[in-house]
Design an enzyme around this catalytic site. Structure first.
Site, short mmCIF file in Angstrom:
data_model
loop_
_atom_site.label_atom_id
_atom_site.label_comp_id
_atom_site.label_asym_id
_atom_site.label_seq_id
_atom_site.Cartn_x
_atom_site.Cartn_y
_atom_site.Cartn_z
N ASP A 43 -38.86 -10.83 6.90
CA ASP A 43 -39.65 -9.39 6.38
C ASP A 43 -40.52 -9.06 7.47
O ASP A 43 -41.47 -9.79 7.83
CB ASP A 43 -40.33 -10.64 5.31
N ASP A 55 -37.35 -3.12 4.25
CA ASP A 55 -38.19 -4.00 5.37
C ASP A 55 -37.70 -5.80 5.71
O ASP A 55 -38.93 -6.73 5.73
CB ASP A 55 -39.66 -4.14 4.86
N GLU A 56 -37.10 -5.90 4.20
CA GLU A 56 -35.90 -7.79 4.32
C GLU A 56 -35.40 -7.31 4.14
O GLU A 56 -34.29 -6.74 4.03
CB GLU A 56 -37.01 -7.78 3.11
#
Length: 414
Positions: A10, A106-107
């Site tokens: 993350d 973003d993950e």
């Protein structure tokens, strides 16, 4: 069979962190990336660590954040930059495994079960990836390491920023079960309320709950929730080639000011439809159904849909049907607060179809070629390289991509 080794990576405060790379002056001040910066109706999309210490939260209104932190520096979003850095980080992940499943920009989940003989155990791989992202790209990540996807994500949320957390089979009961149920992915506000209503507050209580009661309240999803809390999530990490194609593409907008005329709705609808058409083209598909939803000033929602006369990704055809649906259900008893349009029941772009009676073959081909050229220009020179003049009147700024409204993109995969 070897125990699975799953990572959840993350990127910390992703949008804000990318902005800080280009603006080092942001590092020493509380700062937030906000949508519709020139409108007090905008929301916080991301914040840096300094802003977080003031209690600034993602998704709260700008004015609320400024009350908490009067010195808050606000930056507009730059989505193309975020996409660029997201791809750079994923390139590092893909050096360790081909099983990399994105969860937003973003993950990502990584299945490194087959990589431990080359790179060491999951914890060692996690630390190595974390340091490489920091040293090579300048961003930090938090990494969760576990034996399934649900617990790997829980682990990455436990310690931030720039950290590695491990949840193993030997300690998950002591680490996971005391947590509140809503901390697990899949438990939103509505699910939390229902769980609390039957006396379940923690993940341990969920894992040990009576399966028949959960099934009665949640149906089949109750069984899934219990399995996940008990550490029995067996869902695979899907590689790029295994991820099923999207079943629909859509855009929705909550307007900074309520819309009061059909002309205002038409301008917003055209803006949205252009974005949907670009997504269809990017994914080499066409739509056969158009859905719209309208929320009024009292937050009451109307939804409807209709079949297109032929599969298409032409903005004009999607827009025409969208406005036809709107005119059929909206009698202007109240003003419009938000609008959404979605292209559904997708088919491959090379699907055979008969030309629409009202669009001659020549006209359709011209529109197709025109939009293809516009798409190529925007792909090469940026999404603002070509835009419709009619969308400019939506904007209070010089940027046609910030038309005084909060633009929310959604893509339904299921």
């Amino acid at each position: 069979m070897a125990e699975r080794v799953i990572l959840h990576c993350d990127l910390n405060n992703f949008f804000a962190s990318v902005e800080c790379l280009g603006h080092p002056e942001y590092l020493d001040v509380p700062m937030a990336v906000c949508g519709s910066v020139e409108e007090r109706h905008g929301i916080v999309l991301a914040k840096n660590e300094r802003a977080k210490k003031f209690g600034v939260k993602t998704a709260e209104a700008i004015w609320e954040a400024q009350i908490k932190c009067p010195s808050l520096v606000i930056a507009p979003p730059h989505y193309e930059e975020y996409l660029k850095y997201s791809k750079l980080v994923r390139a590092i992940y893909e050096e360790y495994t081909d099983k990399v499943e994105p969860f937003g920009m973003d993950e990502c989940w990584l299945d490194v079960t087959g990589s431990v003989l080359l790179f060491g155990d999951g914890k060692k791989i996690a630390y190595e990836i974390k340091e490489r992202v920091k040293n090579e790209i300048g961003l930090t990540i938090s990494v969760g390491v576990s034996f399934n996807k649900v617990f790997a994500k829980l682990a990455s949320d436990m310690k931030k920023p720039d950290a590695v957390t491990v949840i193993g089979k030997e300690n998950f009961r002591s680490v996971v079960w005391p947590l509140q149920a809503e901390e697990m992915i899949g438990v939103g506000k509505a699910t939390k309320r229902k769980l609390n209503g039957i006396g379940i507050y923690t993940l341990g209580e969920l894992a040990n709950a009576d399966a028949s009661v959960l099934k009665l309240v949640f149906g089949k999803m109750g069984e899934q929730l219990k399995c996940c809390a008990a550490g029995k999530d067996n869902s695979p990490v899907l590689s790029k080639s295994e991820i099923p194609p999207a079943k629909s593409f859509g855009r929705s907008i909550t307007c900074a000011q309520d819309l009061k005329t059909t002309e205002e709705v038409a301008a917003v609808m055209l803006y949205l439809t252009g974005k949907v058409a670009a997504s269809l083209r990017e994914n080499n598909v066409m739509a056969t159904v158009v859905q719209i939803h309208i929320r009024d000033e009292n937050l009451i929602v109307r939804e409807c849909q209709a079949h297109l006369s032929q599969p298409t990704r032409i903005t004009e055809m999607l827009y025409s049907l969208g406005m036809e649906l709107f005119s059929g259900v909206w009698k202007w008893e109240r003003n419009v607060r938000s609008i959404g349009i979605r292209a559904c029941e997708l088919v491959p772009e090379d699907s055979y179809s008969q030309y629409n009676l009202f669009y001659s073959g020549l006209r359709y081909d011209k529109l197709e070629k025109l939009e293809a050229q516009v798409f190529n220009i925007c792909s090469k020179y940026g999404k603002n390289a070509v835009f419709r003049a009619s969308t400019m009147r939506l904007s209070t700024s010089k940027n046609p991509e910030t038309p005084g409204i909060n633009d929310v993109h959604y893509m339904a995969k299921n």
